[in-house]
Design an enzyme around this catalytic site. Structure first.
Site, PDB file in Angstrom:
ATOM      1  N   ASP A  28       0.583  -1.172   0.160  1.00  0.00           N
ATOM      2  CA  ASP A  28       0.081   0.290  -0.111  1.00  0.00           C
ATOM      3  C   ASP A  28       0.723   1.145  -0.165  1.00  0.00           C
ATOM      4  O   ASP A  28       0.363   2.392   0.246  1.00  0.00           O
ATOM      5  CB  ASP A  28      -0.255  -0.314   1.400  1.00  0.00           C
ATOM      6  CG  ASP A  28      -0.159  -0.304   2.649  1.00  0.00           C
ATOM      7  OD1 ASP A  28       1.190   0.094   2.747  1.00  0.00           O
ATOM      8  OD2 ASP A  28      -0.850  -0.320   3.033  1.00  0.00           O
ATOM      9  N   HIS A  37       3.098   1.747   2.429  1.00  0.00           N
ATOM     10  CA  HIS A  37       3.646   2.609   3.361  1.00  0.00           C
ATOM     11  C   HIS A  37       5.448   1.941   3.340  1.00  0.00           C
ATOM     12  O   HIS A  37       5.962   1.048   2.697  1.00  0.00           O
ATOM     13  CB  HIS A  37       3.675   1.326   4.606  1.00  0.00           C
ATOM     14  CG  HIS A  37       3.779   0.284   5.264  1.00  0.00           C
ATOM     15  ND1 HIS A  37       2.454  -0.829   4.833  1.00  0.00           N
ATOM     16  CD2 HIS A  37       4.827  -0.388   5.290  1.00  0.00           C
ATOM     17  CE1 HIS A  37       3.198  -1.957   5.173  1.00  0.00           C
ATOM     18  NE2 HIS A  37       4.217  -1.981   5.635  1.00  0.00           N
ATOM     19  N   GLU A  53       1.624   3.876   7.984  1.00  0.00           N
ATOM     20  CA  GLU A  53       0.581   3.444   6.909  1.00  0.00           C
ATOM     21  C   GLU A  53       0.036   5.051   5.694  1.00  0.00           C
ATOM     22  O   GLU A  53       0.267   5.925   6.539  1.00  0.00           O
ATOM     23  CB  GLU A  53      -0.933   2.711   7.634  1.00  0.00           C
ATOM     24  CG  GLU A  53       0.011   1.707   8.160  1.00  0.00           C
ATOM     25  CD  GLU A  53      -0.088   0.219   7.370  1.00  0.00           C
ATOM     26  OE1 GLU A  53       0.638   0.642   6.082  1.00  0.00           O
ATOM     27  OE2 GLU A  53      -0.497  -0.553   7.825  1.00  0.00           O
TER      28      GLU A  53
HETATM   29  C1  GLP Z   1       7.078  -4.359   7.060  1.00  0.00           C
HETATM   30  C2  GLP Z   1       8.403  -3.751   7.438  1.00  0.00           C
HETATM   31  C3  GLP Z   1       8.054  -2.406   6.019  1.00  0.00           C
HETATM   32  C4  GLP Z   1       8.627  -3.520   4.543  1.00  0.00           C
HETATM   33  C5  GLP Z   1       7.549  -3.967   4.126  1.00  0.00           C
HETATM   34  C6  GLP Z   1       7.354  -4.501   3.556  1.00  0.00           C
HETATM   35  O1  GLP Z   1       5.311  -4.072   7.052  1.00  0.00           O
HETATM   36  N1  GLP Z   1       7.626  -3.017   8.688  1.00  0.00           N
HETATM   37  O2  GLP Z   1       9.673  -1.918   6.619  1.00  0.00           O
HETATM   38  O3  GLP Z   1       8.966  -3.003   3.514  1.00  0.00           O
HETATM   39  O4  GLP Z   1       6.980  -4.789   5.760  1.00  0.00           O
HETATM   40  O5  GLP Z   1       7.520  -6.176   3.866  1.00  0.00           O
HETATM   41  P1  GLP Z   1       8.685  -7.395   2.690  1.00  0.00           P
HETATM   42  O6  GLP Z   1       9.801  -6.795   1.999  1.00  0.00           O
HETATM   43  O7  GLP Z   1       8.675  -8.423   3.414  1.00  0.00           O
HETATM   44  O8  GLP Z   1       7.606  -7.226   0.993  1.00  0.00           O
END
Ligand code: GLP
Length: 263
Positions: free
Chosen positions: A138, A140, A145
């Protein structure tokens, strides 16, 4: 924002790791802002390789992690403390005293003062030299968020159901994903001297296209990086697939003057 498109996550991560290694060689006590999730894993793997095979020295490096789940003890297998020690810190020569990760065990009215102290610790370390970021589906960054203030500082946030569902794979069930977290704010991230955003896979294409080519908006927190003077995004083909100017970004990278290659 500079956009660097590579064929896959490992080659993209190798470029990002080379950038970080240069910063550490120039400033051995560099302050790194670190991220968790699946995305930075190949980057940590490459930094570990550079440490073992090319002597990259982390003994004076200082680190601050972006975020942590509230309610999880450091030894919980899904905590970001556990993630960082398992996947990176225990495999390089970093000193435990130089590692900072928000505590998951702060509760109640102690939270705001704790978050202010985290900000103060970053400031007294001289600020973050390089901030590594992943991106949520999304948009973030950290756990900021959509709708987060673009000027926010470290604080408590409530996760969206989408993020809880996305991150459920690290827990035994979605019900176990905490609702609350401590995260650096978007303003905290923007204070870093350089920001490296990594995104891999088709699941990130929409968030990436909003972040790189959409309007700057709290509805896609990563879009604030368009206002950062030293932000680079390292993407694989799939994450870049929604970008309208992707051929131009590739062209820019190919045509980079040699003196600019290492910057
Ligand atoms: C979590 C972390 C973020 C990260 C996101 C994406 O929410 N707090 O810092 O960027 O996940 O995760 P992934 O890399 O596993 O897709």
């Amino acid at each position: 924002m500079e956009v660097i498109i590579s064929k896959d996550a490992p080659s993209s991560s190798t470029l990002a790791a080379a950038h970080i290694a240069r910063v550490i060689r120039e400033k051995p006590d560099a302050v790194l802002g670190l991220a968790t999730g699946s995305t930075p894993l190949p980057l940590y793997k490459e930094l570990i390789r550079l440490h073992r095979e090319e002597g990259l020295d982390f003994s004076n490096v200082r680190t601050f992690n972006l975020d942590e789940y509230l309610g999880l003890a450091p030894e919980h297998p899904a905590s970001y403390h556990h993630f960082m020690w398992e996947n990176f810190f225990s495999r390089v020569n970093i000193q435990a005293t130089q590692v900072h990760i928000p505590s998951g065990l702060i509760s109640g009215p102690e939270v705001p003062a704790y978050c202010s102290r985290y900000e103060e610790e970053i400031r007294s370390a001289g600020g973050i030299d390089v901030q590594i970021l992943g991106i949520g589906s999304d948009g973030h960054i950290g756990f900021n968020e959509p709708g987060s203030s673009l000027a926010s500082r470290t604080r408590i946030k409530t996760l969206t159901q989408r993020t809880r569902a996305d991150n459920a794979r690290f827990f035994s069930s979605e019900n176990e994903v905490p609702h609350h977290v401590i995260t650096m704010g978007i303003g905290t991230i923007m204070d870093a001297r350089r920001v490296l955003l990594l995104a891999f896979g088709a699941g990130k294409a929409e968030a990436v296209s909003g972040a790189v080519e959409g309007p700057v908006t709290a509805s896609n927190p990563a879009s604030i990086l368009q206002l950062h003077p030293e932000a680079k995004s390292f993407l694989d083909e799939e994450a870049a697939s929604g970008l309208k100017r992707r051929d131009y970004y590739r062209w820019v990278f190919e045509k980079k003057p040699s003196w600019q290659r290492d910057l």
